[in-house]
Design a protein around this motif. Structure first.
Motif, short mmCIF file in Angstrom:
data_model
loop_
_atom_site.label_atom_id
_atom_site.label_comp_id
_atom_site.label_asym_id
_atom_site.label_seq_id
_atom_site.Cartn_x
_atom_site.Cartn_y
_atom_site.Cartn_z
N LEU A 91 0.85 -1.19 0.00
CA LEU A 91 0.00 0.00 0.00
C LEU A 91 0.89 1.24 0.00
N VAL A 92 0.51 2.25 -0.73
CA VAL A 92 1.16 3.56 -0.85
C VAL A 92 2.69 3.50 -0.85
N PRO A 93 3.28 2.79 -1.81
CA PRO A 93 4.74 2.83 -1.92
C PRO A 93 5.22 4.21 -2.34
N TRP A 94 6.52 4.44 -2.16
CA TRP A 94 7.14 5.69 -2.59
C TRP A 94 6.70 6.04 -4.01
N ALA A 677 2.57 -8.42 -1.54
CA ALA A 677 3.87 -8.25 -0.90
C ALA A 677 4.63 -9.55 -0.77
N THR A 678 3.91 -10.70 -0.84
CA THR A 678 4.57 -12.00 -0.68
C THR A 678 5.10 -12.56 -2.00
N ALA A 679 4.84 -11.87 -3.12
CA ALA A 679 5.34 -12.33 -4.42
C ALA A 679 6.84 -12.12 -4.50
N VAL A 680 7.58 -13.16 -4.84
CA VAL A 680 9.03 -13.08 -4.96
C VAL A 680 9.38 -12.37 -6.27
N THR A 681 10.23 -11.37 -6.18
CA THR A 681 10.63 -10.61 -7.36
C THR A 681 11.40 -11.49 -8.33
N GLN A 682 10.99 -11.45 -9.58
CA GLN A 682 11.71 -12.14 -10.65
C GLN A 682 12.46 -11.08 -11.46
N GLY A 683 13.75 -11.24 -11.59
CA GLY A 683 14.53 -10.21 -12.27
C GLY A 683 14.79 -9.04 -11.33
N GLU A 684 14.84 -7.82 -11.88
CA GLU A 684 15.14 -6.64 -11.07
C GLU A 684 14.04 -5.61 -11.21
N VAL A 685 13.74 -4.93 -10.10
CA VAL A 685 12.77 -3.83 -10.10
C VAL A 685 13.42 -2.64 -9.41
N ARG A 686 12.86 -1.48 -9.66
CA ARG A 686 13.30 -0.27 -8.96
C ARG A 686 12.72 -0.33 -7.55
N PRO A 687 13.55 -0.42 -6.51
CA PRO A 687 13.03 -0.65 -5.16
C PRO A 687 12.24 0.55 -4.65
N ARG A 688 11.16 0.23 -3.91
CA ARG A 688 10.30 1.28 -3.36
C ARG A 688 9.90 0.91 -1.93
N ALA A 689 10.26 1.74 -0.99
CA ALA A 689 9.75 1.55 0.36
C ALA A 689 8.22 1.60 0.32
N SER A 690 7.58 0.78 1.15
CA SER A 690 6.12 0.65 1.07
C SER A 690 5.54 0.32 2.44
N THR A 691 4.27 0.69 2.60
CA THR A 691 3.48 0.17 3.70
C THR A 691 2.93 -1.19 3.28
N VAL A 692 2.86 -2.11 4.22
CA VAL A 692 2.31 -3.45 3.97
C VAL A 692 1.18 -3.69 4.96
N VAL A 693 0.04 -4.13 4.45
CA VAL A 693 -1.12 -4.45 5.28
C VAL A 693 -1.23 -5.96 5.39
N ILE A 694 -1.17 -6.47 6.62
CA ILE A 694 -1.27 -7.91 6.87
C ILE A 694 -2.65 -8.20 7.46
N GLN A 695 -3.34 -9.18 6.86
CA GLN A 695 -4.69 -9.55 7.30
C GLN A 695 -4.84 -11.07 7.29
N ARG A 696 -5.75 -11.54 8.12
CA ARG A 696 -6.10 -12.96 8.08
C ARG A 696 -7.05 -13.20 6.92
N GLN A 697 -6.89 -14.33 6.27
CA GLN A 697 -7.77 -14.66 5.15
C GLN A 697 -9.21 -14.82 5.59
N ASP A 698 -9.42 -15.20 6.84
CA ASP A 698 -10.79 -15.36 7.33
C ASP A 698 -11.34 -14.09 7.95
N GLY A 699 -10.56 -13.00 7.92
CA GLY A 699 -11.02 -11.73 8.42
C GLY A 699 -10.95 -11.56 9.92
N GLY A 700 -10.37 -12.50 10.63
CA GLY A 700 -10.31 -12.44 12.09
C GLY A 700 -9.21 -11.54 12.60
N PRO A 701 -9.12 -11.38 13.92
CA PRO A 701 -8.10 -10.53 14.52
C PRO A 701 -6.69 -11.11 14.33
N ILE A 702 -5.74 -10.23 14.17
CA ILE A 702 -4.36 -10.63 13.90
C ILE A 702 -3.73 -11.32 15.11
#
Length: 704
Positions: A91-94, A677-702
């Motif tokens: 979410l909202v990377p540089w 965010a869990t996708a492994v980079t293939q090749g090279e990308v321009r790096p960007r600091a980012s916010t990461v949102v972690i959620q349970r797949q069932d919608g429950g509390p973390i």
């Protein structure tokens, strides 16, 4: 402070007894590792019910909170790793556009000053969410996040890197763009019905505060001769906030951005003030050389010249000798009102603030904030407001009221203290006021050469004042967090490579020979027989509880960082939870007097780094036998997430319903590959600091 911008020259000029020496006198006693020290000290100091409350906090009178995930394995990949059953979204990377006028991101986007000023800043760090109304607080809010520093290679990737980064004049447009990449970003975010988060482009709440934004000064220093400049002869305004690392928030609904590694953006090629020497202002070239853009035909209002603080005029009103004195503070921002300037609250001290952490809040009692000075052999501070907390001042999301006026009520008047940790497990807060007595019996104002009523001078010289009062130098105090129920305060001590072997001689900075020389500090500090870690690469976390008055406290070690195979693995860490260089920290209150302590790392310690990237760990302190981490209760400290290669894991908070956990990934090497965010980079990308949102797949509390 990210290890990427750490200045190894930054050292405390004090020779007060190192915390490592105090620490070792206790860690060899098994009772300390089991939490006995805090109880003994609390009882000895007459803390009333503190000892009993500490003991009760480890007894399971209620259904204990338990972590409901298995510790994940370490990882060294270009991806974020989370437990099974969880998702992680970028979410909202540089470079994310905040307005319709900013360009959409692309990997080959050439960043400009104007474009950067209208986009999310670089290298996310501390952050917090501010709800827009109570009903939607877990689905829609203003995200305030620090943009600590920049990666010049990523910023200028389309042109092959920065121009004249090390020597020569920097192009004005490059300096201006880099200035705009620093600071703070405000951005409205929302969760859709599908659980995906997005930002609201063009929201009236979206806003940038950069290293060029005009800001107000408030508190003791405002309007004093110390901060009069050519830009603000009255000493009431300044421009910019820089290197904002950790953060804070207030109960009245404002954000606190904490100026940490700010000294390096300035340069003084002449004779420095003692306070500037003590804090580490460079003498040859600023970190990014912004001052070398001065004189460019496009320069406006000395926008670059101000970074060279060498005295050149007849007085302070004709140059920028005092410009650096307008930095080093806690910066208060109203995330709800786009018409208001940010305000630098000088009463909370001038140093390299790592964060600003709210203490236990009680009606009718002062409001308390804690902050660490993130450098080797530096100190821990506490600010106690003069005004007592009135619950009527609490934030009212959606309401229109003057939050900064409330901030002035609590943050512009009060007492700043610095901590001394005593060998018996007790501690004392030492006041930094003109009439306080130094270790040699002088009044503090006399020792600093100030007038008897010069609190502004005390604040400007916070670091020297702390030295003179006999504060305890610590192993890089970074993030803190407070259990709102018990009031227990936790703080990370990241590492310290400048503690030398026993018998070595201390050396001093700035060609000094003794601590009573103002502006002089340690270059190296020797250990003694009791010092456990002369080259403390792994760090540790301590905890204390305040006494019945605001002057005394009881402390203990909560956990030591280490590799599982280290010979001094005092807390008994295993491969499932080994960590080093603890940095970010957050006590996640889950109600009923219980909560989760989240620990983030910024590790360069080889014993751990060879097994895993930087990480996020969790522990419930209330279920630990003895209250601290020991070899016998390892199952309670678990690794929850691991960041991608090259990164630091930092910044953390959760939605009120605890179904979404927000963290930041700073300075990744080759990430993110996509919104997943869990996708492994293939090749090279321009790096960007980012916010990461972690959620349970069932919608429950973390985590539970």
């Amino acid at each position: 402070m990210s290890k990427e911008i750490e200045d190894h020259r930054v050292l405390n000029p004090g020779t007060n007894e190192p915390f490592a020496a105090v620490l070792e006198r206790h860690v060899s006693r098994r009772s300390v590792m089991r939490g006995g020290l805090g109880l003994a000290a609390a009882s000895m100091l007459g803390f009333g019910g503190a000892a009993q409350a500490l003991a009760a906090s480890t007894q399971h009178e209620k259904t204990p909170l338990r972590l409901a995930f298995e510790s994940i394995a370490g990882s060294r990949s270009d991806a974020v790793v989370v437990p099974p059953g969880y998702t992680a979204q970028v979410l909202v990377p540089w470079g994310t556009p905040l307005s319709g006028e900013a360009s959409d991101w692309s990997g080959d986007l050439a960043m400009t000053a104007e474009r950067q000023a209208q986009s999310v800043g670089m290298h996310h760090d501390g952050m917090h969410g501010f709800p827009l109304d109570e009903e939607s607080a877990s689905r829609r809010f203003v995200l305030a996040l620090n943009n600590e520093y920049i990666d010049q290679q990523a910023l200028w990737a389309p042109q092959g890197g920065p121009t004249n980064a090390e020597e020569g004049a920097r192009p004005a447009e490059e300096s201006r763009t880099e200035i705009n990449a620093h600071g703070v970003t405000l951005v409205e975010v929302k969760r859709g019905d599908d659980g995906r988060w997005s930002h609201v482009q063009g929201s009236p709440y979206n806003r940038r505060f950069t290293s060029a934004t005009e800001m107000e000064l408030a508190g003791p220093v405002a309007g004093s001769d110390y901060v009069r400049t050519k830009f603000s002869p009255e000493g009431l305004l300044t421009r910019g906030t820089n290197n904002n690392c950790g953060n804070g928030f207030t109960p009245w609904g404002t954000y606190l951005a904490c100026e940490e590694n700010w000294p390096n953006i300035f340069v003084n090629t002449g004779e420095r003030f003692a306070d500037d020497a003590r804090i580490g202002i460079p003498t040859e070239r600023g970190r990014y050389g912004w001052e070398t853009s001065a004189g460019d035909p496009s320069e406006q209002n000395d926008e670059f010249a101000r970074f060279d603080i060498t005295p050149r005029g007849a007085d302070a009103g004709q140059d920028y000798r005092n410009e650096a004195r307008t930095f080093g503070y806690q910066v208060e921002i109203d995330p709800y009102d786009g018409s208001r300037r940010a305000v630098k609250r000088t009463a909370l001290g001038r140093f390299r603030h790592e964060g600003c952490w709210l203490g236990k809040l009680e009606p009718g009692k002062p409001v308390v904030f804690y902050s660490g000075h993130d450098a080797r052999n530096e100190y821990i501070y506490k600010f106690v407001s003069a005004a007592a907390w009135d619950p009527a001042d609490a934030n009212r999301p959606g309401a229109n009221f003057d939050r900064l006026a409330i901030g002035a009520k609590y943050l512009d008047e009060g007492t700043l203290y610095v901590a001394r940790f005593d060998a018996d497990g007790s501690g004392e807060w030492l006041p930094l006021t003109p009439q306080a007595r130094t270790t040699d019996g002088r009044r503090l104002h006399q020792a600093l050469g100030l007038a008897a009523d010069d609190q502004a001078g005390i604040i400007i010289n916070t670091c020297d004042a702390a030295d003179l009062m006999g504060a305890t130098p610590m192993d890089r105090p970074e993030w803190a967090s407070v259990d709102p129920a018990s009031g227990d305060v936790y703080i990370t001590l990241t590492n310290n490579s400048k503690r030398t072997e026993a018998g070595s001689e201390a050396t001093y900075t700035n060609e000094g020979g003794a601590i009573d020389e103002l502006g002089v500090g340690f270059a190296t500090a020797p250990i003694n027989e009791a010092n456990p870690r002369p080259d403390n690469g792994a760090g540790h976390i301590i905890r204390w509880r305040e006494g019945s008055d605001e002057m005394r406290f009881a402390w203990e070690v909560f956990v030591f960082g280490a590799a599982a195979t280290d010979s001094d693995n005092r807390s008994g860490l295993t491969e499932a939870n080994q960590f080093a260089s603890p940095d970010g920290l957050w006590f996640d209150d889950r109600g009923d007097g219980q909560g989760i302590l989240w620990i983030q790392t910024d590790n360069g310690y080889e014993g751990v780094a060879e097994h895993t990237n930087d990480q996020l760990l969790a522990v419930v302190p209330g279920v630990l036998e003895g209250g601290v981490v020991t070899p016998e209760n390892q199952q309670h400290l678990k690794r929850f997430a691991v960041g991608p290669n090259g990164c630091e894991v930092t910044g953390i908070f959760a939605t009120p319903d605890k179904t979404a956990l927000f963290i930041n990934i700073q300075h990744p090497g080759n990430w993110p590959a996509s919104e997943d965010a869990t996708a492994v980079t293939q090749g090279e990308v321009r790096p960007r600091a980012s916010t990461v949102v972690i959620q349970r797949q069932d919608g429950g509390p973390i985590a539970v």
